[in-house]
Every structure is written in C-alpha cells, then in structure tokens.
Design a protein around this motif. Sequence first.
Motif, short mmCIF file in Angstrom:
data_model
loop_
_atom_site.label_atom_id
_atom_site.label_comp_id
_atom_site.label_asym_id
_atom_site.label_seq_id
_atom_site.Cartn_x
_atom_site.Cartn_y
_atom_site.Cartn_z
N PHE A 148 0.90 -1.01 0.12
CA PHE A 148 0.12 -0.18 0.15
C PHE A 148 0.85 1.48 -0.07
CE2 PHE A 148 -2.54 3.17 2.21
CZ PHE A 148 -3.75 3.28 1.70
N CYS A 149 0.50 2.19 -1.06
CA CYS A 149 1.27 3.38 -0.74
C CYS A 149 0.43 4.32 -0.18
CB CYS A 149 1.47 4.08 -2.29
SG CYS A 149 2.29 5.75 -2.22
N ALA A 150 0.75 4.93 1.01
CA ALA A 150 0.14 5.95 1.65
C ALA A 150 0.19 7.14 1.02
CB ALA A 150 0.91 6.16 3.02
N ALA A 151 1.07 7.78 0.28
CA ALA A 151 0.76 8.95 -0.65
C ALA A 151 -0.13 8.87 -1.65
CB ALA A 151 2.01 9.42 -1.06
N CYS A 152 -0.39 7.73 -2.28
CA CYS A 152 -1.31 7.51 -3.28
C CYS A 152 -2.55 7.15 -2.54
CB CYS A 152 -0.74 6.40 -4.33
SG CYS A 152 0.39 6.60 -5.34
N ALA A 153 -2.72 6.75 -1.51
CA ALA A 153 -3.99 6.06 -0.82
C ALA A 153 -4.29 5.09 -1.75
CB ALA A 153 -4.82 6.95 -0.57
N TYR A 213 -3.69 0.64 -3.17
CA TYR A 213 -2.74 -0.62 -2.99
C TYR A 213 -2.10 -0.78 -4.42
CZ TYR A 213 -5.61 -1.34 1.10
OH TYR A 213 -6.02 -1.46 2.54
N LYS A 214 -0.81 -1.37 -4.24
CA LYS A 214 -0.17 -1.59 -5.60
C LYS A 214 0.03 -2.90 -5.96
CE LYS A 214 0.39 2.81 -5.65
NZ LYS A 214 0.30 3.74 -6.94
N THR A 215 -0.40 -3.31 -7.00
CA THR A 215 0.08 -4.56 -7.78
C THR A 215 1.51 -4.73 -8.12
OG1 THR A 215 -0.96 -3.98 -9.92
CG2 THR A 215 -2.52 -5.12 -8.12
N THR A 248 8.77 0.21 -3.73
CA THR A 248 8.82 1.59 -3.59
C THR A 248 7.65 1.71 -4.58
OG1 THR A 248 10.46 2.05 -5.20
CG2 THR A 248 11.09 2.37 -2.94
N CYS A 249 7.01 3.15 -4.48
CA CYS A 249 5.70 3.45 -5.25
C CYS A 249 6.53 4.01 -6.57
CB CYS A 249 4.96 4.58 -4.49
SG CYS A 249 3.88 5.30 -5.68
N ARG A 250 6.06 3.97 -7.95
CA ARG A 250 6.68 4.33 -8.92
C ARG A 250 6.24 5.97 -9.07
NH1 ARG A 250 5.47 -0.11 -13.08
NH2 ARG A 250 7.52 -1.25 -12.61
N VAL A 251 5.12 6.31 -8.54
CA VAL A 251 4.84 7.71 -8.45
C VAL A 251 5.48 8.51 -7.57
CG1 VAL A 251 2.92 9.53 -8.13
CG2 VAL A 251 2.76 7.20 -9.21
N HIS A 252 5.69 7.93 -6.16
CA HIS A 252 6.16 8.78 -5.20
C HIS A 252 7.67 8.36 -4.98
CE1 HIS A 252 1.97 9.49 -4.54
NE2 HIS A 252 1.97 10.39 -4.10
N GLU A 253 7.98 7.32 -5.31
CA GLU A 253 9.49 6.80 -4.94
C GLU A 253 9.68 6.86 -3.66
OE1 GLU A 253 11.88 9.63 -7.20
OE2 GLU A 253 11.11 9.00 -9.07
ZN LIG Z 1 2.32 6.69 -4.24
#
Ligand SMILES: [Zn+2]
Length: 682
Positions: free
Chosen positions: A112-117, A119-121, A136-141
């Motif tokens: 789960f990315c907290a910044a995106c709110a 869940y990430k597959t 890591t999140c692709r958007v927020h790194e």
């Molecule tokens: Zn994110």
Amino acid sequence: MIVADTIARAKRQRGIETYFLTGTDEHGINIERSAQKEGRTPQEQADFVVSYFKKMTSKFGLDTEHGGYDIFMRTTEPFHYEGVSELWRRVAKAKTPKGNDAIYKGHYEGWFCAACAAYKTEDEYEKAKVEGEPPTCRVHETALDRVSEESYFFRLSDYDEALLSVFESRSEFVRPESRRNEVISFVRSGLQDLSVSRLKKSVSWGIPVPDDPAHTMYVWFDALTNYITAIGFGNKKRQQEVGFEKFWPALHLVGKDILRFHAVYWPAFLIAAGIELPRAIVAHGMWLDANGRKMSKTLRNAIELDVLHKHFSVDAVRYFCLREMVFGQDGRFSYEALIDRANSDLASGWGNLSSRTLTMIARYCDSRIPSGLIPEDKLLLAKRTGVDTDETTVAGFIEHARDQFLLHFENLAFSRSLEIVWSVIARVDKMITDAKPWDLAKDENQKQTLGVVLYRAAESLRWLSVLLHPVMPDASRAMWNQLGLGGSPAQINPADLKWGDLKEGAAIGEVQPVFPRVDKAKAMAEINAGEQPSGVHSTEAEAVAAVAANVPTTQPTPPMKQATEADTVGVARLIEIDDFAKVDLRVGQVLSAERVPKADKLLLLKIDLAEEQPRQVLAGIAQYYEPEKLVGRKVVVVANLKPRKLRGFESQGMVVAASYGEEGRPVIATFTEDVPNGARLK
Ligand SMILES: [Zn+2]
C-alpha cells in the motif's frame, strides 16, 4: 479549479442554478503521518493545509466571496461522516449484479502506498534492490507499507459488465476519448475486489465502519462520497440547505492521475448503493514545464502560487490556463509564455481595442455612444470612404462567432472558444484601422460615418465583455463599466445578445487601461531572483490611483492596473547614472488644485516650477487628497515628460508619489526643509 470556476460562472450567466464544489479529502495514513512529523494532531494538520489552500483560493478570486465556489468541502465535516456512513450501509446491504454480497469481510495481504492512498499490484511498484526491503511506489518513489490484516472488501470484480455497459452506452461519460479507452481497457483486463477498510489500530484517522468500529473506511470510499454529501446526501440539514436532487447528477473534473478512482470505483459504489451515476467525468492533463518535463519539487520547476500571484493579474492567469492548454491534454507552462500572452492577447489585443475605441468616443463624440446608423442622405458619402454601409455584415460575423464560441465552450474546448473571440478582436481592430476614424474626424460631412465605425467597435466590445465574463470576470466587468453600461455582464445570457442593443447617446465611463503591459525583462529578472519589487515609484498624471508602480507587473485586486512610466524606470534592475539623468525632476509648488469633472480620481493642478508659465499637471490622487489642502504644497515634478491629453486637458509632467497597500494609495513626495521652486533633484 480555474476551469471549474469558469464553467460555474458560465452556467450562472446562462441562468442555470449551479453548485460548484471543491475542497480537500483529509483522512488516511498519509495525513496521520505528516501530522505526527509536525507534532500536530491529524485535525490540526488538516486545518493547517486547508488554511493555505483557502488563502490561495481567495487570492485567486475562486472563493465564495469572489463569486467562485459554493463550498470548500472538507471530508472532516460532521455531516460528511453521516452521509458516508449512510452510503456504506446501503452498499453493505446490496447484492452485486451477479447476486453476491457487495461487501464482505476477508483478509488483505499486499502493498500500500500511503501517499497514493492505493494498493499496488506487482506491475505498479518498483521492486527493492536490496533483498528484504519493501518495494517503492513508482509515483512517489517512497517505500510501500506491507498490509496483512482483516479487511472489508468491496466486490468490484462483479461490476465489470455493469461498468462496461455504462461506458458503451454513454460515450461522453468518461472524457476525453483517450482516457475513456484507458478506463475501458483497465476494466476489461479484469477487476480485483477492493479492500475498503483498515483496522483502526493501524489507521485510526478515518471514518469508522458503521457497526464495526474496529475498522476505519478506506480513504477513497470516504473521499469520493464528498460529491454527494456536500449537497445533502445522508444529512437532513444539508439536504434542506442545498438539495441532493437539485444538483445530482453532477459533472466531475479530475486530474488524469486519479481517474481510475473516479471512473471505476466511484461508479461501482454508486451502482451498488442504487444512486444515479455522475453526468460525466472529465480528466484534465497536467502542467509540464517549458521543456515538457513533469513539474516537481526536486526539479525545482514547479509554479509557486505566491510568485504567480505577485506578478500577474488573476484574469491573466485564468486566460492563460484556458487558452494555452487544450483541455484534457497536458499543457506547457513558462512565465515567459504567460507574459507573452498577457502582453499580446490582453494588453495589445482586447485591452488596446477597448482603450482606442473608447478614447476616440471620448474625443470625437463627447464621450457619448454615437448612432450606429448612417442617414440615407449620407450613404453615398460614407461609401466613398470604404466603410461598409451594411451593418448586418459585422453583426452577422459576430453572431456567428458567438454561436461557435458557445458551442466549443459547451464541449469544454476553451482554447478553441477563445481563439474565436480573438478572431473577432482582430476583425474589429482591422475595421478601425481601415476606416481611419482620425481622418474621418477631420471632415464634418463624415461625422455619421465616423460615428458608425465607433458604434460598431463599441457594440463589439459589449459582446466581448459578455462572452469573456466567465473567463475574465474582473476585466469584463471593468470593460462593461467603461462602456457606461449598467448592471453586469455576469447577468447577460450570451445567447440573448442582440446586435444594436447598445444605446445611442449613452455616456461612456472613465477610460482606463484594463490590462497593464508586463515589462518582460524586468518581470523575469524579479521572478528569477525571487525578489520583492520595490515600493518606491513615481506617479504619472494619468496613473489613476497610482496603483501600478509598486507592483511593476500586475496584481489581482483591483483589476484595473496600468503600466506607468515607472515601469520603465526599473526599480529592480540596475541602471546607469546617465539613465537617471534623463529624468528631469524639479521642485514645484502647487498654486491651485481642482477636481476634474466626470473623472473622480483626477485632480487638475497648476504648479509653479519657476518657469514663465505654471505647469498644468493631472494627478490621479483625487480619492486621497482634498484639492484645497494641496495649495501651497511643495512637490516633485517630472518636468521633461512628454505632454499628454487627458479628459480634454493637457498634462505637462507628473507628480511623484509613493504608493502602498492593496489599493496603491498615493503619498505625495515633499520636503521638510525650505527649497526654491525649480530646483533640480539629483
Ligand atoms: Zn504513491
């Protein structure tokens, strides 16, 4: 927000009752964490962020007070809690189109990315380079959270066919087309059930799940629901104040990065709850920098709202946003491009057309709207000048342009709409240049021909004020007032405009430039240096209310700003001593001062500079200085300024004053020691 504001103003102008909502979603682990970091409670953190947003919406004229949004919706409002709980209960009771329970309890295991709110597959995150570290999140790194806990699930997988049938039967439901295709292919690729709650012990900052307080709702379930809770869903008081049925279904304008939540999850929740779907979901693009790069803090290429606000009028920013970006696609932003638009389209375009037309009406027609008709016996004479004696030509052109404008506007093609308006401006400009009113004015027999040319230009300006009201409310109101019209362009439905409604004989208002020219080199130097513009300047006689000089470019309120000679003096850029020597500043003494009829900001001063004759100087200070009190006062005069004619009076120089405050209040420069008239300032 500017686009939404523009649409809302356009709807209201057409007499359509409108409710414009914007705001913030304030729950979730991300806010909980930032609060912790700042040593605040989550509510304090949300309040802090909101106070900044609200301050900015006010500065940019987007708040209720300035005729903008009807509500700045906050998901921490108690009525929102009530409404969201009601929606949850309805969904929890519902069966999916395939006959299963829409919500069920299960176990979630994943990232789960907290910044995106979100869940990430596996294909949405970056695997860690070091074994054992989180991906890591692709958007927020930033590192993702491992979630492994009991959770309520929304059975999204049962809604694929229902959603696809909506997308297929309503081709305008998701816009633009390219985004619609993306959404369709996402749904076709197979939907997974959505975890819609977290245990309170891991995420406490959220709305509790009804009848199961050990769980808090997934932030998007709560956030999306704001669109209906704001207008009264699930809360009696709100319902009475606003009215759910009156304003739902609504139009949603969302960033392309959150389209999936709006176009897939939200409609599925609504279908489950038996609530009508939104009218349309329109995804907008993003502003990229001049090189087409994404704006980010790390690249230091983001637009600072304070800087934008300091250097540009709100209307210029609004115009740029709507004109430069093809709505729905990404757009490129640079301060240079904004200055160019402000100078070419606004100052030299609409602004210049208005001031040249009105100045000529003041000069040649005694400040009254001339007749738009040429009498029979003057027709031949008029034809000889090349002026089109058939007024239906220009009327037909502008009516057609209006219809095209409205059509594109309705389709949210703002850029195209504005192009059409600027083709009108170009055409009217050309009409004036071709007719040469200044030559016509020399021939008494061509008085009516001259009048007709100026009438057509003025009537076109009236139409432009109405058409451009939603885009540039301040400027359109200013133009409207200068035309001497009563009421407001905000109250005129553009579809009802009729050529010829501008009344012959009506007095025009005070003529003032509406769009200041921005000194590009100077503005860019200031923006790049991040400097505060200096507050010292000199006031040109014409610079009514002396507002511009301490803000060399523009400011939002009042909308009427004007470039003065002070701009070219250049307070922020360094100059040579020779440059300063070009300005002949002299000590003078006010011999007489009186108000100028029909110009409530101007004073007519006679000033003794120890020359043969006293100087006659007009100063835009009447709102702040009683004429009697100025007599005998020592002042500083720019003595070698080219004379200018204002309101029929020649102004032979200008009085120097400081300017301060939002309204640019002038304070005349003077001396505390005795000094003879005519002494030079060096
Ligand atoms: Zn994110």
